[in-house]
Design a protein around this motif. Structure first.
Motif, mmCIF file in Angstrom:
data_model
loop_
_atom_site.group_PDB
_atom_site.id
_atom_site.type_symbol
_atom_site.label_atom_id
_atom_site.label_comp_id
_atom_site.label_asym_id
_atom_site.label_seq_id
_atom_site.Cartn_x
_atom_site.Cartn_y
_atom_site.Cartn_z
ATOM 1 N N GLU A 108 -15.978 -36.587 -6.522
ATOM 2 C CA GLU A 108 -17.004 -35.570 -6.700
ATOM 3 C C GLU A 108 -16.883 -34.895 -8.064
ATOM 4 O O GLU A 108 -17.887 -34.515 -8.675
ATOM 5 N N HIS A 222 -24.759 -28.997 -7.328
ATOM 6 C CA HIS A 222 -23.682 -28.065 -6.996
ATOM 7 C C HIS A 222 -24.077 -27.222 -5.789
ATOM 8 O O HIS A 222 -23.259 -26.983 -4.889
ATOM 9 N N HIS A 225 -23.594 -29.198 -2.710
ATOM 10 C CA HIS A 225 -22.192 -29.227 -2.314
ATOM 11 C C HIS A 225 -21.806 -27.939 -1.586
ATOM 12 O O HIS A 225 -21.002 -27.956 -0.656
ATOM 13 N N ILE A 228 -23.091 -28.303 2.011
ATOM 14 C CA ILE A 228 -22.242 -29.198 2.796
ATOM 15 C C ILE A 228 -20.917 -28.512 3.141
ATOM 16 O O ILE A 228 -20.437 -28.578 4.285
ATOM 17 N N GLY A 229 -20.327 -27.819 2.156
ATOM 18 C CA GLY A 229 -19.083 -27.102 2.425
ATOM 19 C C GLY A 229 -19.263 -26.001 3.444
ATOM 20 O O GLY A 229 -18.370 -25.746 4.266
ATOM 21 N N TYR A 259 -11.764 -28.686 -0.653
ATOM 22 C CA TYR A 259 -13.146 -28.927 -1.093
ATOM 23 C C TYR A 259 -13.794 -27.625 -1.550
ATOM 24 O O TYR A 259 -14.507 -27.595 -2.562
ATOM 25 N N TRP A 260 -13.555 -26.545 -0.820
ATOM 26 C CA TRP A 260 -14.189 -25.274 -1.159
ATOM 27 C C TRP A 260 -13.631 -24.699 -2.456
ATOM 28 O O TRP A 260 -14.380 -24.114 -3.244
ATOM 29 N N VAL A 263 -15.433 -26.444 -5.133
ATOM 30 C CA VAL A 263 -16.797 -25.948 -5.286
ATOM 31 C C VAL A 263 -16.823 -24.607 -6.014
ATOM 32 O O VAL A 263 -17.655 -24.394 -6.914
#
Length: 280
Positions: A108, A222, A225, A228-229, A259-260, A263
């Motif tokens: 990503e 972004h 994302h 999704i997060g 993941y967060w 982001v």
């Protein structure tokens, strides 16, 4: 009969122990890989048919997407069952999802880097086709010191909240972890709402020269994302509320936390390179 029953039970337990001498999980046969492949095939073919105005393209695209979403739901349901109810996710098994999450985040990073590179390339060396200036003449830009600046610290703040949730899980404080996840999700929803307001007020569109294309692709993906997060965080919040995550078994939460953090850190790059530098 009681003695025989006890012997049978003991033999069965002994056989189960003897039949597995390792810490790994041999996954049972599953129909979900093939169903996911069929859903992806239907989505791809339906998408091409829809974009070329073939009859039935929209229907096939919709069915493919529904099939993929259903496959995702039931496949992850089985993984959660293997982890929580059947106890197959030992320390050795947990390494696989951890490595997979890290590699996914790296992919990503490369994906979003391509959009930021395109924006920086176009802004630092504008071509004669757009007048040799950036932003191109006649293109309206957002003021970076209004909604973009207001929205930028929200995601890092949510990253602090998800770290709070992680420490609460490690400390065995389940209620505090739920509160921290609610705070994280709330900040994420506020950030998405601000980005929606930003797009609503934007003086340009995605079809407005190279500026519109790079701006909306980079910031839009972004934002995607973030959505999704947020869904991932909601699922983890529900699981935490149900008591499915413990000190030693919370790989799903670790994945969404990593993941967060990715982001919320990435949010700083579009603000500096696209909103501020690219919008001067």
């Amino acid at each position: 009969m009681g003695v025989k029953g006890g012997l049978h039970t003991t033999r069965a337990k002994w056989f189960m122990i003897e039949s597995q001498r390792h810490s790994y999980h041999l996954v049972d046969p599953s129909p979900w890989p093939i169903s996911g492949s069929l859903g992806a095939l239907a989505t791809t073919v339906g998408g091409v048919m829809y974009m070329h105005s073939f009859q039935g393209g929209a229907t096939l695209l919709s069915l493919g997407l529904i099939f993929i979403l259903y496959t995702m739901f039931v496949w992850w349901r089985d993984v959660l069952r293997e982890s929580t109810l059947e106890g197959h996710h030992t320390k050795a098994v947990q390494l696989g999802p951890r490595y997979g999450s890290i590699l996914f985040i790296v992919s990503e990073v490369m994906y979003l880097f391509a959009f930021f590179w395109a924006s920086s390339h176009s802004s630092l060396a504008p071509t004669v086709e757009i007048g040799g200036i950036w932003p191109p003449k006649g293109i309206g830009v957002l003021d970076p010191w209004e909604i973009p600046l207001l929205n930028t610290p929200i995601l890092p703040s949510s990253g602090a909240a998800v770290t709070w949730a992680h420490h609460a899980i490690l400390a065995g404080k389940e209620k505090r972890a739920v509160y921290a996840l609610v705070a994280t999700i709330s900040l994420a929803l506020v950030s998405t709402g601000f980005q929606g307001m930003e797009y609503y007020q934007a003086p340009s569109t995605i079809s407005d020269s190279i500026y519109g294309s790079t701006f909306f692709l980079a910031t839009g993906f972004h934002g995607f994302h973030v959505i999704i997060g947020t869904l991932f965080l909601i699922v983890c919040g529900i699981r935490q509320y149900l008591g499915q995550m413990t000190k030693k078994h919370h790989v799903g939460f670790e994945a969404v936390a990593w993941y967060w953090h990715f982001v919320d850190v990435v949010r700083l790059f579009p603000f500096v390179s696209i909103y501020w530098w690219g919008g001067i």
